[in-house]
Design an enzyme around this catalytic site. Sequence first.
Site, PDB file in Angstrom:
ATOM      1  N   SER A 131     -11.467  49.736 -34.104  1.00  0.00           N
ATOM      2  CA  SER A 131     -10.976  51.037 -33.654  1.00  0.00           C
ATOM      3  C   SER A 131     -10.758  51.937 -34.863  1.00  0.00           C
ATOM      4  O   SER A 131     -10.253  51.482 -35.901  1.00  0.00           O
ATOM      5  CB  SER A 131      -9.656  50.888 -32.897  1.00  0.00           C
ATOM      6  OG  SER A 131      -9.085  52.165 -32.638  1.00  0.00           O
ATOM      7  N   TYR A 145      -0.653  47.863 -32.164  1.00  0.00           N
ATOM      8  CA  TYR A 145      -2.087  47.937 -31.890  1.00  0.00           C
ATOM      9  C   TYR A 145      -2.868  48.224 -33.164  1.00  0.00           C
ATOM     10  O   TYR A 145      -3.869  47.558 -33.469  1.00  0.00           O
ATOM     11  CB  TYR A 145      -2.351  49.021 -30.853  1.00  0.00           C
ATOM     12  CG  TYR A 145      -3.808  49.277 -30.571  1.00  0.00           C
ATOM     13  CD1 TYR A 145      -4.560  48.374 -29.833  1.00  0.00           C
ATOM     14  CD2 TYR A 145      -4.434  50.442 -31.033  1.00  0.00           C
ATOM     15  CE1 TYR A 145      -5.907  48.615 -29.558  1.00  0.00           C
ATOM     16  CE2 TYR A 145      -5.773  50.688 -30.757  1.00  0.00           C
ATOM     17  CZ  TYR A 145      -6.509  49.772 -30.027  1.00  0.00           C
ATOM     18  OH  TYR A 145      -7.831  50.015 -29.763  1.00  0.00           O
TER      19      TYR A 145
END
Length: 236
Positions: A131, A145
Amino acid sequence: MKFSDRKVFVVGGSRGMGAAIVRRFSAAGATVVFTYVASAEAANQLAAETGAQAVRADAGEREVLIASIRDAGPIDIFVYNAGLLVFGDPLTLVADDVDRMIDVNVRGAYFGSVEASRMMPNGGRILVIGSNTADNMPWPGLAAYVMTKAAMQGMARGLTRDVGSRDITVNVIPPGPTDTDMNPAEGPRAASMLAPMAIKRYGTPDEVADLALYLAGTQARGITGSLHTIDGGFAA
């Protein structure tokens, strides 16, 4: 790019970017095996559509994941696409939920990549779908995250050194906002996602799949230990 003599193993391949990757490699002639957990109907439909093999295996269960990779036999290309998103105030997040995310995003990526490398001939490819938030996080509530996605990048760089003598490449594809069930282009968070982007549109799963196909090809044999961000300039 033809992959008729290649076997591809995709962890998390039943929906979104994973499904696009399965379709791309299948269309290029590869033998494709992909895992799923909850999306049995979608997995079976994708398998019927592409001729790929669907295997139920939880990426957060180490021994289950390793067994599924081992059972697939020699693997030429390994794609780790499984991922969980847990967000919220770190003072109130449920610890077990964070642990589960770490199991899938970090431990699964590591143990899956290691086992795949064990099963690979020289010249194999390992791709980890990460990501872009690992490099730029403009919002609160995502510390855990982002931690997992940054760990994936470090793992890939380190593993590059471990398998480089066998001409195996290890690369990370960090997508930005991509139109999937998890983050739809017409969803409630779309405006905030588009704001930091230089190109004001969501990416598509097919664009991520095309990049994966390129990095798995012979023309990319010298590309390893690298991040290949595809985010419309979100993290520029």
